[in-house]
Enzyme design. Structure first.
Site, PDB file in Angstrom:
ATOM      1  N   LYS A 168       0.860  -1.183   0.000  1.00  0.00           N
ATOM      2  CA  LYS A 168       0.000   0.000   0.000  1.00  0.00           C
ATOM      3  C   LYS A 168       0.901   1.238   0.000  1.00  0.00           C
ATOM      4  CE  LYS A 168      -3.809   1.923   2.827  1.00  0.00           C
ATOM      5  NZ  LYS A 168      -4.600   1.708   4.058  1.00  0.00           N
ATOM      6  N   SER A 192      -9.508   1.904   3.155  1.00  0.00           N
ATOM      7  CA  SER A 192      -8.658   2.637   2.247  1.00  0.00           C
ATOM      8  C   SER A 192      -7.685   1.761   1.456  1.00  0.00           C
ATOM      9  CB  SER A 192      -7.857   3.687   3.021  1.00  0.00           C
ATOM     10  OG  SER A 192      -7.021   3.067   3.974  1.00  0.00           O
ATOM     11  N   SER A 240      -9.536  -0.494   7.340  1.00  0.00           N
ATOM     12  CA  SER A 240      -8.980  -0.395   5.983  1.00  0.00           C
ATOM     13  C   SER A 240      -8.325  -1.647   5.419  1.00  0.00           C
ATOM     14  CB  SER A 240      -7.982   0.745   5.902  1.00  0.00           C
ATOM     15  OG  SER A 240      -8.685   1.948   5.767  1.00  0.00           O
TER      16      SER A 240
HETATM   17  N1  GLN Z   1     -12.781   4.113   6.701  1.00  0.00           N
HETATM   18  C1  GLN Z   1     -12.123   4.534   7.891  1.00  0.00           C
HETATM   19  C2  GLN Z   1     -11.740   5.981   7.775  1.00  0.00           C
HETATM   20  O1  GLN Z   1     -12.000   6.557   6.765  1.00  0.00           O
HETATM   21  C3  GLN Z   1     -10.938   3.678   8.163  1.00  0.00           C
HETATM   22  C4  GLN Z   1      -9.738   4.026   7.388  1.00  0.00           C
HETATM   23  C5  GLN Z   1      -8.547   3.183   7.738  1.00  0.00           C
HETATM   24  O2  GLN Z   1      -8.671   2.151   8.384  1.00  0.00           O
HETATM   25  N2  GLN Z   1      -7.398   3.665   7.347  1.00  0.00           N
HETATM   26  O3  GLN Z   1     -11.203   6.560   8.677  1.00  0.00           O
END
Ligand code: GLN
Length: 488
Positions: free
Chosen positions: A81, A156, A180
């Site tokens: 990532k 994400s 994420s």
């Molecule tokens: N969807 C969550 C957010 O937008 C989690 C994102 C993540 O785990 N990096 O904060």
């Protein structure tokens, strides 16, 4: 029928390499070619460099010829990532701010992968600074879900989810602050593990919310997840929050069948009116475990209803603080102005996207004088209650089973104009980060539209081996993980 190398799991590839039936160069080329074939439709990668990757593959083959193999990962491609530092490679964090940045050093997890001979293959798309649930907040491109190109891959770590489901890479490292890793795993029909907070070093992971962030493995199957997790887990003196608990042998643990467990079903995770296809798939998974001799117990996590609110206070507060260092002076994007205030102001206005700005504003607001006690401190107190809910549940049960996400993958564009709808999507995943406990997502069914449904198993601190075992038992008697996405 699997006739191409890219269709095999990392574990299978590792065996082929060991028996010298193929070379790392052949394996790596297979993934590169499949990536190039599909990338125009998927946009999973932000960048990749075939020559850099192939040179690592050739070095691995050379080691093998000399009898100097460094372990099961030697010669296997792994994708990253684009928020984890890899020396001299681009690190965009999905942000315009970082567009031309290259990492000056390796994250600890990358150092470990290199030391074990893994072949680093490409940098995967994400929501800007990992803030989002759909990968639509990437400054560069929207990644498409290989199961339905009109749907999001989740986020994400959506680039990771899509690339694995489409067989562009055997496995990948993602990061999970509020879901994420697990949610894109669910949306893409693959396996994703968020380790216990402190299990994996965060050194070299660009911080979003430091008290919640964890790096973890995403893969086609549980075995590969265990293999990659084994390679990255462990104490690191460069991360003061990493912990020196003993590391079990995760891949070996899969060979033993799990002792009979008490499995908790938190009733708050099965509300009235929930998506019926998700409910049915998760309920049939519960029935499966019961048939296997595990005891199913209903439990309650009474503070679940506050989890989203607490998460979006704590995460934004930490994000606003972590992102303060992006000032246009030290990191990449700089707006050319003659006075310092304008440089700061314009660089941040131009560098950050809309969602990141929204979070910085929310976070600054909850930390500002007068609101700090009412919002931030209060959220921290409720965070403690959420954690205590889990500790209490774990007095009577060993693990918890829940859906990973309230729905299957949604359409691109469906939630982008409505941040609250996007945030609510994280309802089943954020609590594990707030509490620090580990969680795994595996595919447990498909909707009528042929979209994957994720099952989440949550466990006690440092019980990843138990989660992997339970996930493996389920996977071994179902075929959800071997179905291939239409675009793969
Ligand atoms: N969807 C969550 C957010 O937008 C989690 C994102 C993540 O785990 N990096 O904060």
């Amino acid at each position: 029928m699997k006739s191409q190398l890219y269709q095999l799991s990392a574990t299978e590839l590792s065996q082929l390499l060991q028996s010298k039936k193929t070379s790392s160069e052949e394996v790596t080329r297979s993934f590169i070619e499949n990536t190039e074939r599909l990338e125009g439709k998927l946009h999973s990668f932000i960048s990749y460099d075939p020559e850099y990757t192939l040179s690592q593959a050739r070095a691995s083959d050379q080691r093998r010829r000399e009898g100097k193999v460094r372990g099961p990962l030697d010669g296997i491609p792994v994708s990253i990532k684009d928020i984890i530092s890899e020396k001299d490679q681009p690190l965009t964090c999905g942000s315009r701010f970082m567009k031309d940045y290259r990492s000056p050093y390796d994250a600890t997890v990358i150092e470990k992968l290199k030391a074990q001979g893994a072949v680093l293959w490409g940098r995967l798309n994400l929501d800007e600074f990992a803030m989002g649930s759909s990968t639509e907040h990437s400054a560069f491109q929207i990644t498409h879900n290989p199961w339905d190109l009109a749907s999001v891959p989740g986020g994400s770590s959506g680039g990771c989810g899509a690339a694995i489901a489409a067989q562009q890479t055997p496995f990948a490292l993602g990061s999970d602050t509020g879901g994420s890793i697990r949610q894109p795993a669910a949306f893409c029909g693959i396996c994703g593990l968020k380790p216990t907070y402190g299990r994996v070093s965060r050194y070299g992971l660009t911080a979003f919310a430091s008290s919640l962030d964890q790096i973890g493995p995403m893969a086609k199957c549980v075995e590969d997840t265990a293999l990659l997790f084994q390679a990255i887990a462990g104490y690191d003196e460069s991360d003061s929050t990493s912990l020196s608990e003993e590391i079990p042998h995760y891949t070996q643990a899969l060979q033993a069948s799990p002792s009979p467990k008490r499995i908790g079903i938190p009733k708050e995770y099965f509300p009235q009116g929930m998506d019926t296809e998700v409910r049915e798939a998760v309920e049939s998974a519960i029935a499966f475990y019961q048939k296997q001799g595990h005891e199913i117990v209903e439990v309650t996590l009474p503070h679940t209803e506050y989890a989203i609110a607490v998460y979006y206070i704590v995460a934004t507060a930490e994000a606003s603080s972590n992102l303060a260092r992006f000032d246009g002076i030290r990191y990449t994007h700089r707006s050319p102005h003659s006075n310092a205030i304008d440089v700061y102001f314009r660089s941040r206005s131009e560098g950050f996207g809309e969602e990141v700005k929204r979070r910085i504003m929310l976070g600054t607001y909850v930390l500002s004088s007068g609101y700090y006690e009412a919002q931030y401190i209060r959220a921290q107190k409720v965070r403690t209650l959420i954690r205590q809910d889990f500790l209490k549940a774990f007095e009577t049960v060993d693990v918890l089973l829940t859906p990973t996400s309230p729905t299957t993958a949604f359409k691109i564009g469906a939630k982008i104009e409505d941040p609250l709808a996007m945030y609510l999507n994280d309802i089943y995943t954020v609590s594990a980060n707030l509490a620090g406990i580990p969680g795994i997502s595996i595919p447990c069914g498909f909707s009528k539209k042929n979209l994957p449904i994720g099952l989440q198993v949550l466990g006690q601190f440092f019980q990843e081996a138990e989660l992997l075992q339970l996930a493996y038992v389920f996977e071994s008697s179902h075929d959800f993980h071997v179905r291939s996405a239409p675009l793969s």
